[in-house]
Design a protein around this motif. Sequence first.
Motif, mmCIF file in Angstrom:
data_model
loop_
_atom_site.group_PDB
_atom_site.id
_atom_site.type_symbol
_atom_site.label_atom_id
_atom_site.label_comp_id
_atom_site.label_asym_id
_atom_site.label_seq_id
_atom_site.Cartn_x
_atom_site.Cartn_y
_atom_site.Cartn_z
ATOM 1 N N CYS A 67 15.228 -0.350 8.875
ATOM 2 C CA CYS A 67 14.316 0.736 8.489
ATOM 3 C C CYS A 67 14.653 1.614 7.201
ATOM 4 N N ALA A 68 16.033 1.779 6.966
ATOM 5 C CA ALA A 68 16.271 2.642 5.618
ATOM 6 C C ALA A 68 15.904 1.661 4.357
ATOM 7 N N ALA A 69 16.173 0.174 4.485
ATOM 8 C CA ALA A 69 15.637 -0.353 3.207
ATOM 9 C C ALA A 69 14.362 -0.523 2.990
ATOM 10 N N SER A 70 13.562 -0.570 4.280
ATOM 11 C CA SER A 70 12.125 -0.626 4.152
ATOM 12 C C SER A 70 11.639 0.633 3.525
ATOM 13 N N ALA A 71 12.069 1.705 3.984
ATOM 14 C CA ALA A 71 11.601 3.144 3.322
ATOM 15 C C ALA A 71 11.781 3.078 1.997
ATOM 16 N N ASP A 72 13.220 2.562 1.361
ATOM 17 C CA ASP A 72 13.514 2.670 -0.027
ATOM 18 C C ASP A 72 12.427 1.607 -0.883
ATOM 19 N N LEU A 73 12.391 0.554 -0.225
ATOM 20 C CA LEU A 73 11.700 -0.543 -1.031
ATOM 21 C C LEU A 73 10.196 -0.023 -0.950
ATOM 22 N N MET A 74 9.638 0.630 0.037
ATOM 23 C CA MET A 74 8.155 1.307 0.136
ATOM 24 C C MET A 74 7.954 2.009 -0.871
ATOM 25 N N GLY A 82 -2.711 3.991 -5.640
ATOM 26 C CA GLY A 82 -3.827 4.914 -4.873
ATOM 27 C C GLY A 82 -3.964 4.391 -3.286
ATOM 28 N N ARG A 83 -4.671 5.006 -2.495
ATOM 29 C CA ARG A 83 -4.735 5.044 -0.970
ATOM 30 C C ARG A 83 -5.107 3.441 -0.756
ATOM 31 N N ALA A 84 -6.094 2.823 -1.521
ATOM 32 C CA ALA A 84 -6.595 1.592 -1.139
ATOM 33 C C ALA A 84 -5.511 0.675 -1.648
ATOM 34 N N GLN A 85 -4.585 0.802 -2.418
ATOM 35 C CA GLN A 85 -3.691 -0.330 -3.061
ATOM 36 C C GLN A 85 -2.518 -0.141 -1.841
ATOM 37 N N VAL A 86 -2.448 0.971 -1.453
ATOM 38 C CA VAL A 86 -1.378 1.059 -0.450
ATOM 39 C C VAL A 86 -1.696 0.308 0.959
ATOM 40 N N SER A 87 -3.033 0.628 1.267
ATOM 41 C CA SER A 87 -3.334 -0.147 2.569
ATOM 42 C C SER A 87 -3.705 -1.430 2.391
ATOM 43 N N ARG A 88 -3.961 -2.010 1.264
ATOM 44 C CA ARG A 88 -3.698 -3.563 1.122
ATOM 45 C C ARG A 88 -2.218 -3.926 1.142
ATOM 46 N N LEU A 89 -1.349 -3.393 0.504
ATOM 47 C CA LEU A 89 -0.181 -3.693 0.611
ATOM 48 C C LEU A 89 0.635 -3.552 2.027
ATOM 49 N N GLN A 90 0.064 -2.668 2.752
ATOM 50 C CA GLN A 90 0.721 -2.613 3.979
ATOM 51 C C GLN A 90 0.115 -3.732 4.939
ATOM 52 N N GLY A 107 6.345 -9.077 -3.252
ATOM 53 C CA GLY A 107 7.616 -8.744 -4.085
ATOM 54 C C GLY A 107 8.848 -9.011 -3.041
ATOM 55 N N GLU A 108 9.939 -7.483 -3.265
ATOM 56 C CA GLU A 108 11.039 -7.473 -2.654
ATOM 57 C C GLU A 108 10.907 -7.286 -0.966
ATOM 58 N N LEU A 109 9.422 -6.847 -0.913
ATOM 59 C CA LEU A 109 9.311 -6.734 0.492
ATOM 60 C C LEU A 109 9.250 -7.787 1.428
ATOM 61 N N ALA A 110 9.191 -9.108 0.923
ATOM 62 C CA ALA A 110 9.071 -10.289 1.373
ATOM 63 C C ALA A 110 10.516 -10.508 2.062
ATOM 64 N N VAL A 111 11.360 -9.739 1.794
ATOM 65 C CA VAL A 111 12.506 -9.871 2.792
ATOM 66 C C VAL A 111 12.556 -9.554 4.227
#
Length: 142
Positions: A67-74, A82-90, A107-111
Amino acid sequence: MAQDDLYRSVVLERAKSPRHAGDLPDAPLHGQGSNPLCGDRVKLHAMVDTQGRIATLRHETRGCAICAASADLMAERVTGQGRAQVSRLQAELVAAVETGIAPEGLGELAVFAPLHQHRSRIRCAMLPWSALTEMLNDEKDR
């Protein structure tokens, strides 16, 4: 997947020494999320620029390393988005943790993709994202 593999070095590093943790006193946007099953809690503080992009995002996370790593990487990844880019990434992250297949742009979120084998841990990784979505939706409704 062995338990040790789940906690890859990037997860442990970001959980131990987050780069985007802390309060943002003048932030107009706030979001929070909690998982009563495991006790994870996330508070988000953000500033947006005049074009609606996230200029700064900070988190206060009390929870497991995932959870902590996800929050930091996010926080790092969505800055400037922007909102649309965030939505696509999520959506890409959700697909990755559900299938185990991470698109190249993650990217690193692939972890977090290996969490598909640990269904109970997916909520840990996604909790900060839920708080971010709630925060951005509240901002949009103002």
